[in-house]
Design an enzyme around this catalytic site. Structure first.
Site, PDB file in Angstrom:
ATOM      1  N   HIS A 178       0.870  -1.183   0.000  1.00 58.72           N
ATOM      2  CA  HIS A 178       0.000   0.000   0.000  1.00 58.72           C
ATOM      3  C   HIS A 178       0.901   1.224   0.000  1.00 58.72           C
ATOM      4  CE1 HIS A 178      -3.841   2.118   0.712  1.00 58.72           C
ATOM      5  NE2 HIS A 178      -3.042   3.024   1.241  1.00 58.72           N
ATOM      6  N   CYS A 179       0.720   2.082  -0.992  1.00 59.74           N
ATOM      7  CA  CYS A 179       1.605   3.239  -1.176  1.00 59.74           C
ATOM      8  C   CYS A 179       0.869   4.529  -0.820  1.00 59.74           C
ATOM      9  CB  CYS A 179       2.102   3.283  -2.621  1.00 59.74           C
ATOM     10  SG  CYS A 179       3.228   4.664  -2.952  1.00 59.74           S
TER      11      CYS A 179
END
Length: 317
Positions: free
Chosen positions: A163-164
């Site tokens: 998850h960025c």
């Protein structure tokens, strides 16, 4: 009243994930702010006016501005495609595919045909001794191969990498290529800006003449430092992801691969690369896939992944 250790941990994780979602919006504004500052310094304050100076200076300015705008278009295209593209979720009530002739489920799942598992049997699928049976306890449904649950998005993501917060999204099967292109164009753009402003940065610490207002000079200094920092940080991240692509591994799977050196999805560098970027070379450097690739490559949908034949034969013995 005291809370149990599990309750406190669950609450802390919830607060952490909520903070990440809020941080993502801030990071997006920060990205656009840095791009705006860079555009002002490079185009408006420096190389834009130099276009009208004539001679070699005008030619150099034209080349720099042409490269800058070309890379900026590709960077923004890749960035917003990554942000706006769903990384891939598991449809409700999704079930593993079944081989009707053999009466077995997909070998990557390992379920028997006709078996009926309920929510109260979810612990069976988390048994380390039987990793082929995959079931998400949080989503209460089956998981396709290479799928993982994201605590921030609160759902399972197909071929999840991470998850960025920079893209306010998960990076998964359907937007991993776009994310990689965002890294590539970010590195090229920040490197170009750093080299273009290097002469001004050196002039700050020498007797070189620098034109402009104090505000412009401060903005130029900050822009150089920011772009240099991003170029150095992104290149390491980019090298890591290139190695993952060539090995057909995600960031999450890199740990699993250390445990099992015989990685079943490693089909060779060429095929591994094509599973992310597609087979049509015309689309390799743009954040999109050709219609032909989407039709002939089921792997791009995130549910089916071919494995090494020799390992499949060993599993069947």
């Amino acid at each position: 009243m005291t809370k149990s250790g599990g309750g406190i941990m669950a609450w802390n994780v919830f607060r952490f994930c909520t903070a990440l979602r809020a941080l993502g919006s801030i990071m997006m504004v920060m990205v656009l702010g840095i791009i705006g500052l860079t555009y002002y310094v490079l185009v408006i304050a420096d190389y834009g006016p130099a276009l009208f100076h004539g001679g070699l200076e005008s030619l150099v300015s034209f080349i720099v501005l042409l490269l800058f705008h070309s890379l900026l278009v590709m960077l923004l295209w890749s960035y917003f495609t990554t942000v706006l593209t769903d990384p891939g979720g598991v449809p409700p009530n999704w079930r593993p595919s079944v081989d009707e002739e053999r009466g077995d489920a997909d070998p990557l799942i390992g379920l028997e045909h006709g078996s009926n598992f309920g929510p109260n049997q979810s612990s069976v699928f988390g048994d380390p001794a039987n990793q082929r049976m995959r079931f998400c306890r949080k989503c209460n449904q089956f998981k396709p191969p290479r799928c993982h649950h994201c605590s921030v998005c609160r759902r399972c993501i197909l071929k999840m990498d991470h998850h960025c917060v920079w893209v306010v999204n998960c990076v998964g099967a359907l937007n991993y290529k776009f994310f990689l292109l965002f890294l590539v164009y970010t590195f090229l753009e920040t490197t170009l800006v750093t080299l273009s402003l290097l002469r001004l940065f050196i002039a700050f610490f020498t007797d070189g003449e620098i034109s402009g207002t104090p505000g412009t000079l401060v903005a130029t200094f900050i822009t150089f430092v920011l772009n240099l920092s991003f170029a150095l940080s992104v290149v390491g991240f980019l090298i890591m992801h290139i190695s993952l692509v060539l090995a057909n591994t995600t960031t999450i799977e890199a740990y699993e691969k250390k445990i099992d050196p015989k990685w079943q999805y490693d089909l060779g560098r060429k095929k591994n690369f094509e599973q992310v970027f597609g087979m049509d070379k015309r689309y390799w450097f743009i954040p999109a896939y050709s219609e032909d690739d989407l039709k002939r490559m089921p792997v791009l949908q995130g549910f089916e992944y071919p494995t090494r034949p020799e390992l499949n034969e060993l599993q069947q013995l």
